[in-house]
Design a protein around this motif. Structure first.
Motif, PDB file in Angstrom:
ATOM      1  N   LEU A 132     -12.584 -13.223  28.383  1.00 49.03           N
ATOM      2  CA  LEU A 132     -12.840 -14.576  28.561  1.00 49.03           C
ATOM      3  C   LEU A 132     -13.979 -15.060  27.471  1.00 49.03           C
ATOM      4  N   GLY A 133     -14.681 -14.281  26.906  1.00 54.40           N
ATOM      5  CA  GLY A 133     -15.620 -14.497  25.749  1.00 54.40           C
ATOM      6  C   GLY A 133     -14.806 -14.572  24.642  1.00 54.40           C
ATOM      7  N   LEU A 134     -13.924 -13.694  24.153  1.00 57.09           N
ATOM      8  CA  LEU A 134     -12.900 -13.922  23.080  1.00 57.09           C
ATOM      9  C   LEU A 134     -12.074 -15.130  23.238  1.00 57.09           C
ATOM     10  N   SER A 135     -11.551 -15.285  24.329  1.00 57.45           N
ATOM     11  CA  SER A 135     -10.391 -16.555  24.654  1.00 57.45           C
ATOM     12  C   SER A 135     -11.412 -17.876  24.350  1.00 57.45           C
ATOM     13  N   LYS A 136     -12.852 -17.995  24.798  1.00 65.45           N
ATOM     14  CA  LYS A 136     -13.518 -19.111  24.343  1.00 65.45           C
ATOM     15  C   LYS A 136     -13.898 -19.170  22.883  1.00 65.45           C
ATOM     16  N   ALA A 137     -14.008 -18.385  22.013  1.00 66.32           N
ATOM     17  CA  ALA A 137     -14.344 -18.463  20.764  1.00 66.32           C
ATOM     18  C   ALA A 137     -13.149 -18.701  19.948  1.00 66.32           C
ATOM     19  N   VAL A 138     -11.751 -18.201  20.433  1.00 68.55           N
ATOM     20  CA  VAL A 138     -10.661 -18.244  19.622  1.00 68.55           C
ATOM     21  C   VAL A 138     -10.197 -19.757  19.228  1.00 68.55           C
ATOM     22  N   ARG A 139     -10.121 -20.271  18.211  1.00 66.91           N
ATOM     23  CA  ARG A 139      -9.461 -21.590  17.928  1.00 66.91           C
ATOM     24  C   ARG A 139      -8.485 -21.547  16.799  1.00 66.91           C
ATOM     25  N   PRO A 140      -7.608 -22.410  16.738  1.00 68.95           N
ATOM     26  CA  PRO A 140      -6.582 -22.485  15.501  1.00 68.95           C
ATOM     27  C   PRO A 140      -7.521 -22.303  14.171  1.00 68.95           C
ATOM     28  N   GLY A 141      -7.106 -21.488  13.474  1.00 67.86           N
ATOM     29  CA  GLY A 141      -7.878 -21.267  12.060  1.00 67.86           C
ATOM     30  C   GLY A 141      -9.021 -20.448  12.138  1.00 67.86           C
ATOM     31  N   VAL A 142      -9.592 -20.067  13.219  1.00 69.30           N
ATOM     32  CA  VAL A 142     -10.851 -19.097  13.183  1.00 69.30           C
ATOM     33  C   VAL A 142     -10.470 -17.706  12.468  1.00 69.30           C
ATOM     34  N   ARG A 143     -11.417 -17.246  11.688  1.00 69.96           N
ATOM     35  CA  ARG A 143     -11.148 -16.024  10.870  1.00 69.96           C
ATOM     36  C   ARG A 143     -11.253 -14.746  11.844  1.00 69.96           C
ATOM     37  N   ALA A 144     -10.592 -14.049  12.210  1.00 71.02           N
ATOM     38  CA  ALA A 144     -10.715 -13.114  13.116  1.00 71.02           C
ATOM     39  C   ALA A 144     -10.555 -11.462  12.531  1.00 71.02           C
ATOM     40  N   GLN A 162      -1.369 -15.407  18.161  1.00 68.22           N
ATOM     41  CA  GLN A 162      -0.627 -16.186  18.907  1.00 68.22           C
ATOM     42  C   GLN A 162      -1.692 -17.624  19.363  1.00 68.22           C
ATOM     43  N   ARG A 163      -2.957 -17.383  19.433  1.00 66.45           N
ATOM     44  CA  ARG A 163      -3.853 -18.428  19.796  1.00 66.45           C
ATOM     45  C   ARG A 163      -3.990 -19.186  18.574  1.00 66.45           C
ATOM     46  N   GLY A 164      -3.472 -18.853  17.389  1.00 58.53           N
ATOM     47  CA  GLY A 164      -3.763 -19.640  16.154  1.00 58.53           C
ATOM     48  C   GLY A 164      -4.665 -19.204  15.068  1.00 58.53           C
ATOM     49  N   ALA A 165      -5.574 -17.847  15.570  1.00 55.01           N
ATOM     50  CA  ALA A 165      -6.287 -17.509  14.717  1.00 55.01           C
ATOM     51  C   ALA A 165      -5.591 -16.646  13.270  1.00 55.01           C
ATOM     52  N   GLN A 166      -6.626 -16.862  12.278  1.00 61.68           N
ATOM     53  CA  GLN A 166      -6.277 -16.225  11.131  1.00 61.68           C
ATOM     54  C   GLN A 166      -6.623 -14.788  11.298  1.00 61.68           C
ATOM     55  N   HIS A 192       6.339  -6.650  12.702  1.00 61.95           N
ATOM     56  CA  HIS A 192       6.053  -7.931  13.694  1.00 61.95           C
ATOM     57  C   HIS A 192       4.979  -8.708  13.732  1.00 61.95           C
ATOM     58  N   LEU A 193       3.737  -7.938  13.398  1.00 63.61           N
ATOM     59  CA  LEU A 193       2.522  -8.453  13.376  1.00 63.61           C
ATOM     60  C   LEU A 193       2.514  -9.405  12.033  1.00 63.61           C
ATOM     61  N   LYS A 194       3.154  -8.801  10.643  1.00 63.02           N
ATOM     62  CA  LYS A 194       2.955  -9.525   9.693  1.00 63.02           C
ATOM     63  C   LYS A 194       3.943 -10.938  10.021  1.00 63.02           C
ATOM     64  N   ASP A 195       4.873 -10.867  10.709  1.00 69.00           N
ATOM     65  CA  ASP A 195       5.782 -12.039  11.027  1.00 69.00           C
ATOM     66  C   ASP A 195       4.782 -13.007  11.916  1.00 69.00           C
ATOM     67  N   LEU A 196       3.863 -12.616  12.586  1.00 70.55           N
ATOM     68  CA  LEU A 196       3.173 -13.484  13.306  1.00 70.55           C
ATOM     69  C   LEU A 196       1.885 -13.959  12.601  1.00 70.55           C
ATOM     70  N   GLY A 197       1.910 -13.499  11.423  1.00 70.73           N
ATOM     71  CA  GLY A 197       0.807 -13.928  10.159  1.00 70.73           C
ATOM     72  C   GLY A 197      -0.357 -13.317  10.184  1.00 70.73           C
ATOM     73  N   VAL A 198      -0.206 -12.062  11.144  1.00 70.80           N
ATOM     74  CA  VAL A 198      -1.576 -11.124  10.809  1.00 70.80           C
ATOM     75  C   VAL A 198      -1.570 -10.312   9.342  1.00 70.80           C
ATOM     76  N   GLU A 199      -2.736 -10.194   9.006  1.00 77.33           N
ATOM     77  CA  GLU A 199      -2.767  -9.469   7.506  1.00 77.33           C
ATOM     78  C   GLU A 199      -3.292  -7.869   7.996  1.00 77.33           C
ATOM     79  N   ILE A 200      -2.622  -6.951   7.498  1.00 75.88           N
ATOM     80  CA  ILE A 200      -3.017  -5.463   7.825  1.00 75.88           C
ATOM     81  C   ILE A 200      -3.544  -4.869   6.703  1.00 75.88           C
ATOM     82  N   HIS A 201      -4.373  -4.303   7.013  1.00 77.44           N
ATOM     83  CA  HIS A 201      -5.155  -3.230   5.914  1.00 77.44           C
ATOM     84  C   HIS A 201      -5.214  -1.659   6.446  1.00 77.44           C
ATOM     85  N   THR A 202      -4.234  -0.907   6.048  1.00 75.82           N
ATOM     86  CA  THR A 202      -4.402   0.206   6.586  1.00 75.82           C
ATOM     87  C   THR A 202      -5.320   1.431   5.686  1.00 75.82           C
ATOM     88  N   GLU A 203      -5.640   2.348   6.054  1.00 75.74           N
ATOM     89  CA  GLU A 203      -6.633   3.432   5.423  1.00 75.74           C
ATOM     90  C   GLU A 203      -7.796   2.510   4.687  1.00 75.74           C
TER      91      GLU A 203
END
Ligand code: FAD
Length: 406
Positions: A132-144, A162-166, A192-203
């Motif tokens: 619920l804490g996270l849910s309250k803080a997330v808005r479209p455009g928020v950098r997470a 899916q909630r619109g965060a970057q 799949h995550l990239k298609d949703l707009g998630v930027e992924i850094h491994t290692e």
């Protein structure tokens, strides 16, 4: 034989609630004690609440009528009673520890304050309050920034996207969900995550969390690169919650050590769920927790005195439901072959599906299915039964394409 007239269960999570409910059905009185303020809920579905797909009510568990809210602070094994934070005391004949896990907090300087409160904007992802804490803080455009690319981190990243965060996902290992998935399946999750707009850094190792005025501002990598962040999710794994057991002097190694009757080193105390170590294994998964609860209910109600828990062959299943792109995966056993194993694999890059099984000495030892789960039931049964596969010459491919009965 242990008297079961006063069964007290600490922890109203998946395992504790299932046990209390089954005991109720079997006519054994039980006192369930839980510290969380919310109605007991199915923790596995928290990411769906975060994604906005379900309301908290939808994931509530059918709970037993009697639930004592409070935190147990100590166990007095001499007089057989537990102490609660409000000063009250509850006596038991049989005590059950179902205390679950705590999130692992990575050793980053910026995370720790003298009062042990996480900086504003930094959240673990374990409880309904976290959600619920996270849910309250997330808005479209928020950098997470999500730290950790296991099952939990992947679920959190996709829910926040899916909630619109970057969203940026920082994973220390080589690939996502490396405990469950082989490299090919892992790549599909990444896509799949990239298609949703998630930027992924491994290692990539996170070195610090930078705060200004008590609120997070950025996350710093070990190579000095900094990611701006309004929100940080710590998804770095869990460890069994064993503090009460340790202070009470029970045998605790990675988890609270239990035998096949879920008995700890004190014959009056049993333990189930994420907090236990059975036969050297700490599962940290829902299915073993529920199976242990079922066995213990039968033992404590004396409805089946020879019931035993002998381990769970845990299948990991994850459904990532995008608005237009449902994405399912299931993994079990050993998903990477050893020399001499037979491997059958079917991949369809266009549809984003991938299926693979590993067979050793005529036995199915593991498999991974992404995007196409029609055969999961039949495969899981063949794997759980550990029976030799039919020697009627049926091609191994049949295992992946026969979806009968699943
Ligand atoms: C976001 C998320 C997604 C997950 N997804 C999956 C999945 O897809 N598949 C899967 O198999 N597993 C998944 N898991 C793991 C799964 O939720 C756990 O394995 C399961 O909840 C274990 O149940 P449990 O009852 O042992 O512990 P918990 O559900 O953690 O319950 C323990 C309860 O005990 C309470 N408690 C602890 N100490 C005390 C005390 N001293 N006094 C009073 N109360 C106390 C805690 O507050 C808590 O409510 C996920 C977990 C999370 C957080």
């Amino acid at each position: 034989m242990t008297s079961n007239t006063r069964v007290v269960v600490i922890g109203a999570g998946l395992a504790g609630v299932r046990l209390a409910r089954r005991l109720g059905e079997l006519g054994t009185p039980v006192t369930l004690i839980g510290e969380e303020e919310h109605r007991p809920y199915n923790r596995v579905l928290l990411a769906e609440v975060l994604a906005g797909r379900y309301s908290p009510d939808v994931i509530a568990l059918p709970a037993p009528a009697e639930l004592t809210r409070g935190r147990v602070t100590g166990i007095d094994r001499e007089v057989r009673a537990v102490h609660l934070a409000d000063g009250s005391k509850i006596a038991y004949d049989t005590l059950v520890l179902a205390t679950g896990s705590n999130p692992v907090l990575p050793p980053l300087r910026g995370l720790f304050s003298p009062d042990h409160v996480l900086p504003e904007g930094v959240h673990a992802f374990r409880t309904m309050d976290d959600c619920l804490g996270l849910s309250k803080a997330v808005r479209p455009g928020v950098r997470a920034v999500v730290i950790g690319g296991g099952l939990l981190g992947v679920s959190a990243a996709r829910a926040l996207a899916q909630r619109g965060a970057q969203v940026v996902l920082a994973q220390q290992g080589e690939r996502l969900m490396e405990r469950q998935l082989d490299p090919s399946a892992s790549k599909l999750v990444k896509r799949h995550l990239k298609d949703l707009g998630v930027e992924i850094h491994t290692e990539c190792r996170v070195r610090d969390v930078r705060c200004v005025g008590g609120a997070v501002r950025s996350v710093e990598m070990s190579d000095g690169y900094a990611l701006d962040a309004d929100l940080v999710v710590l998804a770095c794994g869990v460890h069994p919650r064993v503090g009460l057991a340790q202070i009470a002097g029970l045998d605790v190694r990675k988890g609270i050590v239990v035998d096949d009757e879920l008995r700890t080193s004190d014959p009056h105390i049993r333990a189930i769920g994420d907090c236990v170590q059975h036969d050297g294994t700490v599962y940290g998964l829902a299915t073993p927790a529920l199976e242990q609860a079922e066995v213990l209910a039968e033992l404590l109600s004396q409805s089946r005195t020879n019931a035993r828990y002998t381990g769970t062959r845990a299948l990991t299943r994850l459904t990532l439901v995008g608005h237009d792109s449902p994405f399912d995966l299931a993994a079990f056993g050993e998903t990477e072959a050893r020399p001499g194993d037979d491997v059958v694999q079917l991949a369809d890059a266009t549809r984003g599906t991938y299926r693979k099984v590993v067979v050793r000495d005529d036995r199915l030892v593991g498999g991974v299915l992404v995007g196409e789960l029609g055969t999961v039931g039949a495969l899981a049964r063949a794997w759980e039964g550990a029976e030799p596969l039919p020697a009627d010459g049926a091609p191994l491919l049949h295992l992946l394409t026969n979806d009968g009965g699943s």
